[in-house]
Design a protein around this motif. Structure first.
Motif, short mmCIF file in Angstrom:
data_model
loop_
_atom_site.label_atom_id
_atom_site.label_comp_id
_atom_site.label_asym_id
_atom_site.label_seq_id
_atom_site.Cartn_x
_atom_site.Cartn_y
_atom_site.Cartn_z
N HIS A 38 0.83 -1.21 0.00
CA HIS A 38 0.00 0.00 0.00
C HIS A 38 0.87 1.26 0.00
CE1 HIS A 38 -3.44 2.54 0.68
NE2 HIS A 38 -2.84 3.07 1.72
N SER A 39 1.95 1.26 0.77
CA SER A 39 2.82 2.45 0.82
C SER A 39 3.52 2.68 -0.51
CB SER A 39 3.84 2.34 1.96
OG SER A 39 4.79 1.34 1.68
N VAL A 40 3.93 1.61 -1.19
CA VAL A 40 4.58 1.75 -2.50
C VAL A 40 3.58 2.26 -3.53
CG1 VAL A 40 5.67 0.46 -4.39
CG2 VAL A 40 6.35 0.03 -2.03
N VAL A 41 2.40 1.70 -3.54
CA VAL A 41 1.38 2.12 -4.51
C VAL A 41 0.98 3.57 -4.26
CG1 VAL A 41 -1.01 1.72 -5.26
CG2 VAL A 41 0.54 -0.20 -4.96
N SER A 42 0.91 4.00 -3.00
CA SER A 42 0.55 5.40 -2.74
C SER A 42 1.58 6.36 -3.32
CB SER A 42 0.40 5.75 -1.29
OG SER A 42 0.41 4.75 -0.44
N VAL A 43 2.87 5.99 -3.28
CA VAL A 43 3.91 6.83 -3.88
C VAL A 43 3.72 6.87 -5.40
CG1 VAL A 43 6.39 7.02 -4.32
CG2 VAL A 43 5.57 6.47 -2.04
N LEU A 44 3.43 5.74 -6.00
CA LEU A 44 3.23 5.69 -7.45
C LEU A 44 2.03 6.53 -7.88
CD1 LEU A 44 3.94 1.92 -8.16
CD2 LEU A 44 5.43 3.88 -8.63
N ARG A 45 1.00 6.55 -7.06
CA ARG A 45 -0.20 7.33 -7.39
C ARG A 45 0.08 8.83 -7.40
NH1 ARG A 45 -4.53 3.88 -3.95
NH2 ARG A 45 -4.95 2.35 -5.57
N GLU A 46 1.12 9.27 -6.71
CA GLU A 46 1.45 10.69 -6.66
C GLU A 46 2.25 11.15 -7.87
OE1 GLU A 46 3.42 11.37 -2.96
OE2 GLU A 46 1.71 10.67 -1.78
N LEU A 47 2.77 10.23 -8.68
CA LEU A 47 3.58 10.59 -9.84
C LEU A 47 2.71 11.18 -10.94
CD1 LEU A 47 5.94 7.50 -10.04
CD2 LEU A 47 6.44 9.75 -9.05
N ASP A 48 3.28 12.13 -11.68
CA ASP A 48 2.56 12.78 -12.78
C ASP A 48 2.99 12.13 -14.09
OD1 ASP A 48 1.18 14.45 -14.44
OD2 ASP A 48 2.58 16.12 -14.23
N PHE A 49 2.09 11.40 -14.71
CA PHE A 49 2.36 10.74 -15.98
C PHE A 49 1.62 11.41 -17.14
CE2 PHE A 49 3.08 7.20 -12.96
CZ PHE A 49 4.38 6.89 -13.32
N ALA A 50 1.33 12.69 -17.01
CA ALA A 50 0.52 13.40 -18.00
C ALA A 50 1.12 13.35 -19.40
CB ALA A 50 0.32 14.84 -17.57
N ASP A 51 2.45 13.39 -19.54
CA ASP A 51 3.05 13.42 -20.87
C ASP A 51 3.49 12.04 -21.36
OD1 ASP A 51 5.02 13.15 -18.98
OD2 ASP A 51 6.48 14.39 -20.05
N VAL A 52 3.14 10.98 -20.65
CA VAL A 52 3.51 9.62 -21.04
C VAL A 52 2.32 8.98 -21.75
CG1 VAL A 52 4.25 7.37 -20.20
CG2 VAL A 52 5.07 9.44 -19.08
N PRO A 53 2.54 8.48 -22.97
CA PRO A 53 1.41 7.84 -23.67
C PRO A 53 1.03 6.52 -22.99
CG PRO A 53 3.43 7.60 -24.94
CD PRO A 53 3.75 8.49 -23.76
N PRO A 54 -0.20 6.09 -23.15
CA PRO A 54 -0.62 4.82 -22.55
C PRO A 54 0.16 3.64 -23.16
CG PRO A 54 -2.33 5.70 -23.97
CD PRO A 54 -1.26 6.74 -23.89
N ALA A 55 0.25 2.56 -22.44
CA ALA A 55 1.01 1.38 -22.89
C ALA A 55 0.51 0.86 -24.24
CB ALA A 55 0.93 0.29 -21.83
N ALA A 56 -0.77 1.01 -24.52
CA ALA A 56 -1.31 0.51 -25.78
C ALA A 56 -0.72 1.26 -26.97
CB ALA A 56 -2.83 0.65 -25.78
N ALA A 57 -0.16 2.45 -26.77
CA ALA A 57 0.42 3.23 -27.86
C ALA A 57 1.84 2.79 -28.19
CB ALA A 57 0.41 4.72 -27.48
N TYR A 58 2.46 1.95 -27.37
CA TYR A 58 3.84 1.52 -27.58
C TYR A 58 3.91 0.42 -28.63
CZ TYR A 58 8.43 -0.47 -26.67
OH TYR A 58 9.70 -0.94 -26.82
N ARG A 59 4.81 0.57 -29.58
CA ARG A 59 5.05 -0.45 -30.61
C ARG A 59 6.53 -0.81 -30.57
NH1 ARG A 59 0.38 -0.75 -30.22
NH2 ARG A 59 -1.21 -0.05 -31.64
N ALA A 60 6.85 -2.01 -30.17
CA ALA A 60 8.24 -2.43 -29.98
C ALA A 60 9.07 -2.31 -31.25
CB ALA A 60 8.28 -3.86 -29.46
N GLY A 61 8.53 -2.62 -32.40
CA GLY A 61 9.29 -2.58 -33.64
C GLY A 61 9.56 -1.18 -34.14
N GLU A 62 8.91 -0.19 -33.58
CA GLU A 62 9.02 1.18 -34.07
C GLU A 62 9.91 2.05 -33.19
OE1 GLU A 62 5.05 2.63 -34.34
OE2 GLU A 62 4.42 1.04 -35.69
N GLU A 63 10.62 1.48 -32.23
CA GLU A 63 11.42 2.32 -31.35
C GLU A 63 12.64 2.85 -32.09
OE1 GLU A 63 13.73 -1.07 -28.88
OE2 GLU A 63 11.79 -0.50 -28.07
#
Length: 69
Positions: A38-63
């Protein structure tokens, strides 16, 4: 779970509610692990991921590799 830490009796109650058999000697250990998670997840919830695209947008062959080794 609220901001209050999970107690061993509560861990036993939640395990029973989930249909898990939890021996009495494991109640404290399970509560401690749940509180740690719970303490680890609470720290992760405070992070700002506004400029990170969702995982579904990642294409391994296109990096694009732009780092020098």
């Amino acid at each position: 779970m609220s901001a209050v830490e999970l107690t061993p009796p509560e861990a036993a109650r939640w395990a029973a509610r989930a249909g898990l058999v939890l021996p009495a000697e494991r109640h404290a250990a399970v509560a401690a692990v749940a509180n740690h998670i719970h303490s680890v997840v609470s720290v992760l919830r405070e992070l700002d991921f506004a400029d990170v695209p969702p995982a579904a947008a990642y294409r391994a062959g296109e990096e694009k590799h732009d780092a020098a080794v």
